[in-house]
Design a protein around this motif. Structure first.
Motif, PDB file in Angstrom:
ATOM      1  N   LEU A 205       0.921  -1.225  -0.064  1.00 27.69           N
ATOM      2  CA  LEU A 205      -0.223  -0.112   0.028  1.00 27.69           C
ATOM      3  C   LEU A 205       0.833   1.243  -0.063  1.00 27.69           C
ATOM      4  O   LEU A 205       1.763   1.435   0.899  1.00 27.69           O
ATOM      5  N   SER A 206       0.776   2.012  -1.133  1.00 23.75           N
ATOM      6  CA  SER A 206       1.589   3.443  -1.242  1.00 23.75           C
ATOM      7  C   SER A 206       0.848   4.433  -0.652  1.00 23.75           C
ATOM      8  O   SER A 206      -0.301   4.511  -1.239  1.00 23.75           O
ATOM      9  N   LEU A 207       1.183   5.266   0.180  1.00 23.90           N
ATOM     10  CA  LEU A 207       0.573   6.429   0.779  1.00 23.90           C
ATOM     11  C   LEU A 207       1.559   7.619   0.084  1.00 23.90           C
ATOM     12  O   LEU A 207       2.734   7.796   0.667  1.00 23.90           O
ATOM     13  N   LYS A 208       1.021   8.644  -0.661  1.00 21.04           N
ATOM     14  CA  LYS A 208       1.521   9.506  -1.219  1.00 21.04           C
ATOM     15  C   LYS A 208       2.943   9.090  -1.988  1.00 21.04           C
ATOM     16  O   LYS A 208       2.714   7.847  -2.336  1.00 21.04           O
ATOM     17  N   ASP A 209       3.977   9.759  -2.173  1.00 18.69           N
ATOM     18  CA  ASP A 209       5.374   9.449  -2.638  1.00 18.69           C
ATOM     19  C   ASP A 209       6.262   8.790  -1.907  1.00 18.69           C
ATOM     20  O   ASP A 209       7.244   8.434  -2.044  1.00 18.69           O
ATOM     21  N   GLU A 210       6.167   9.311  -0.566  1.00 19.24           N
ATOM     22  CA  GLU A 210       7.106   9.011   0.759  1.00 19.24           C
ATOM     23  C   GLU A 210       6.985   7.817   1.317  1.00 19.24           C
ATOM     24  O   GLU A 210       7.961   7.249   1.639  1.00 19.24           O
ATOM     25  N   LEU A 211       5.690   7.348   1.780  1.00 22.98           N
ATOM     26  CA  LEU A 211       5.505   6.273   2.470  1.00 22.98           C
ATOM     27  C   LEU A 211       4.816   5.169   1.924  1.00 22.98           C
ATOM     28  O   LEU A 211       3.878   5.316   1.268  1.00 22.98           O
ATOM     29  N   SER A 212       5.221   3.939   2.497  1.00 25.91           N
ATOM     30  CA  SER A 212       4.594   2.862   1.715  1.00 25.91           C
ATOM     31  C   SER A 212       4.682   1.590   2.907  1.00 25.91           C
ATOM     32  O   SER A 212       5.498   1.527   3.656  1.00 25.91           O
ATOM     33  N   GLY A 258       6.646  -4.756   6.402  1.00 27.30           N
ATOM     34  CA  GLY A 258       7.711  -3.870   6.130  1.00 27.30           C
ATOM     35  C   GLY A 258       7.178  -2.301   5.798  1.00 27.30           C
ATOM     36  O   GLY A 258       6.073  -2.268   5.604  1.00 27.30           O
ATOM     37  N   ILE A 259       7.956  -1.321   6.007  1.00 33.20           N
ATOM     38  CA  ILE A 259       7.644   0.111   5.930  1.00 33.20           C
ATOM     39  C   ILE A 259       8.932   0.563   5.424  1.00 33.20           C
ATOM     40  O   ILE A 259      10.152   0.328   5.551  1.00 33.20           O
ATOM     41  N   THR A 260       8.300   1.524   4.066  1.00 33.54           N
ATOM     42  CA  THR A 260       9.507   2.141   3.415  1.00 33.54           C
ATOM     43  C   THR A 260       9.278   3.685   3.565  1.00 33.54           C
ATOM     44  O   THR A 260       8.044   3.910   3.114  1.00 33.54           O
ATOM     45  N   TYR A 261      10.503   4.348   3.739  1.00 38.90           N
ATOM     46  CA  TYR A 261       9.922   5.929   3.783  1.00 38.90           C
ATOM     47  C   TYR A 261      11.109   6.373   2.678  1.00 38.90           C
ATOM     48  O   TYR A 261      12.311   6.214   3.135  1.00 38.90           O
ATOM     49  N   ASN A 262      10.485   7.201   1.825  1.00 42.36           N
ATOM     50  CA  ASN A 262      11.538   7.912   0.857  1.00 42.36           C
ATOM     51  C   ASN A 262      11.809   9.143   1.388  1.00 42.36           C
ATOM     52  O   ASN A 262      11.006  10.158   1.214  1.00 42.36           O
ATOM     53  N   ILE A 263      13.001   9.347   1.772  1.00 36.90           N
ATOM     54  CA  ILE A 263      13.460  10.623   2.512  1.00 36.90           C
ATOM     55  C   ILE A 263      13.613  11.780   1.541  1.00 36.90           C
ATOM     56  O   ILE A 263      13.208  13.083   1.792  1.00 36.90           O
ATOM     57  N   ASN A 264      14.108  11.423   0.209  1.00 41.64           N
ATOM     58  CA  ASN A 264      14.048  12.383  -1.019  1.00 41.64           C
ATOM     59  C   ASN A 264      14.362  11.417  -1.851  1.00 41.64           C
ATOM     60  O   ASN A 264      14.039  10.183  -2.068  1.00 41.64           O
TER      61      ASN A 264
END
Length: 409
Positions: A205-212, A258-264
């Motif tokens: 599940l992708s929330l916006k572009d930063e957090l999944s 799992g959690i992924t956070y795109n810092i930039n």
């Protein structure tokens, strides 16, 4: 795939065993080993994130991100240092082989062979007071031959499904010797062959572009063993062999989050929790009877820096850099319900070639295992600290098979 790649695969497939550790003496040995080299470099985290080229072994939903067809081959090497006994023999061998390709506009598929459990260990227990020695050996592995698919059903939701054939076997030996001739020395051998089926499902599940967020679950729905037990008494030529069939569940179900956070655009943070339900296992064959089993848990943290994909950037800027750490509570416990603990730090790099389409991945893992390897009544528990140094390499080739980009994708 060129001739050099085929030769490399042949060499790897005929190499020796891998993942050996003093703690592999128990049951089915080491679990939680089905990670790609890229995932190992970022703290063994891959429940969610996939970089469009490597295959995520934990969550089939990540295949929806597949952009390129290709082949991924992994090789593993390591050596151990055990306190206070010193170093042990190093091992090198084939780790995994995966073919993957995109299909339609929003899906991907993979077919391959991945290890899910492995044991390669032997050690001696000696008591000079009673003139007794015992050699214990456990050698074997379980592989998953699998097919997985992933599909993007909504712009923010990917789903996946996998079907796995589990195959492998173990050779477990206890060689008992007594100085006192009134005591009978003997060898007990248990050889097992394993055949099973497993279903894996996953969601991202992708929330916006930063957090999944990602979650996957694997369920064993069919497994069988053929076990040949042999008892041989030394000196009087007495031997007894017994063959049995069993459908006891020796490999547990698995949950991975799992959690992924795109810092930039350059940096990506990954967190993962994985657990195997060993509490539901009928038998694991621990070495010592006073020991027990409990659920296995893995906590991973990883950071990855993307590489640039422009011909105007330097070679250093094109490389991918990874680092991470992990903490595992293993499934084997001593009589005080204390688990064998594994913890470590990881580093990794990705080196692109062939116009950024293919890549060589390297990972370096510094691991420390601590716990009890033996205990019996009236005998002090034997506790060991083990340092493991792992070096892994994978070769990722990008091919034009099933090329559905362009007007079709």
């Amino acid at each position: 795939m060129n001739k050099k790649t085929l030769i490399l695969i042949s060499i790897a497939l005929f190499a020796g065993n891998l993942f050996g550790s003093i703690f592999d003496t128990y049951g089915i040995g080491r679990v939680g080993i089905n990670y790609s080299v890229a995932s190992a470099g970022r703290g063994y985290t891959s429940a969610l994130y996939n970089d469009n080229k490597t295959v995520n072994f934990q969550n089939p939903a990540s295949l929806a991100m597949t952009k390129y067809a290709g082949f991924n081959l992994g090789i593993n090497s390591h050596f151990n240092d055990i306190d206070p006994f010193g170093s042990t023999e190093s091992l090198v061998g084939f780790s995994y082989g995966i073919i993957k390709f995109p299909f339609t506009k929003k899906g991907g598929c993979s077919i391959g062979l991945v290890p899910i459990a492995s044991a390669n260990s032997t050690y001696n227990i000696e008591s000079s007071d009673i003139g007794y020695s015992e050699q214990i050996l456990n050698n074997g592995k379980i592989y998953s031959a699998n097919i997985n698919i992933g599909y993007k059903i909504l712009p923010f939701l990917d789903v996946g499904l996998g079907y796995e054939f589990l195959t492998g076997g173990y050779n477990f030996v206890k060689d008992l010797s007594f100085v006192d001739e009134s005591m009978v020395s003997a060898k007990l051998t248990s050889e097992s062959g394993i055949d099973g089926r497993q279903l894996s499902t996953g969601v991202i599940l992708s929330l916006k572009d930063e957090l999944s967020f990602g979650i996957s679950y694997s369920y064993i729905f069919d497994i069988n063993q053929q076990i040949i037990n042999t008892y041989s008494a030394k000196g009087n030529y007495y031997s007894l062999k017994d063959t049995t069939f069993s459908n006891d569940k020796i490999f547990p179900n698995k949950l991975d989050i799992g959690i992924t956070y795109n810092i930039n655009k350059k940096y990506r943070l990954n967190l993962e929790f994985l657990t195997y339900g060993f509490n539901n296992i009928d038998k694991v064959n621990p070495v010592y009877e006073s020991g027990g089993i409990n659920n296995y848990s893995h906590f991973g943290f990883g950071l990855e820096k993307n590489g640039e994909n422009s011909i105007f950037d330097s070679f250093f800027e094109k490389m991918i850099f990874r680092t991470g750490c992990f903490y595992n509570n293993n499934y084997y416990h001593n009589s005080s319900d204390e688990a064998v603990v594994s913890k470590g730090i990881t580093f990794g790099i990705g080196i692109p070639y062939n116009k950024f389409k293919s890549r060589i991945d390297l990972s370096f893992v510094l691991e420390r295992n601590s716990g009890t390897i033996y205990e019996e009544q009236n005998i002090d528990a034997v506790n060991i600290d083990e340092n493991v140094y792992r070096i892994q390499i994978s070769f990722l080739t990008t091919e034009k098979w099933f090329n559905t980009k362009g007007k079709y994708r």
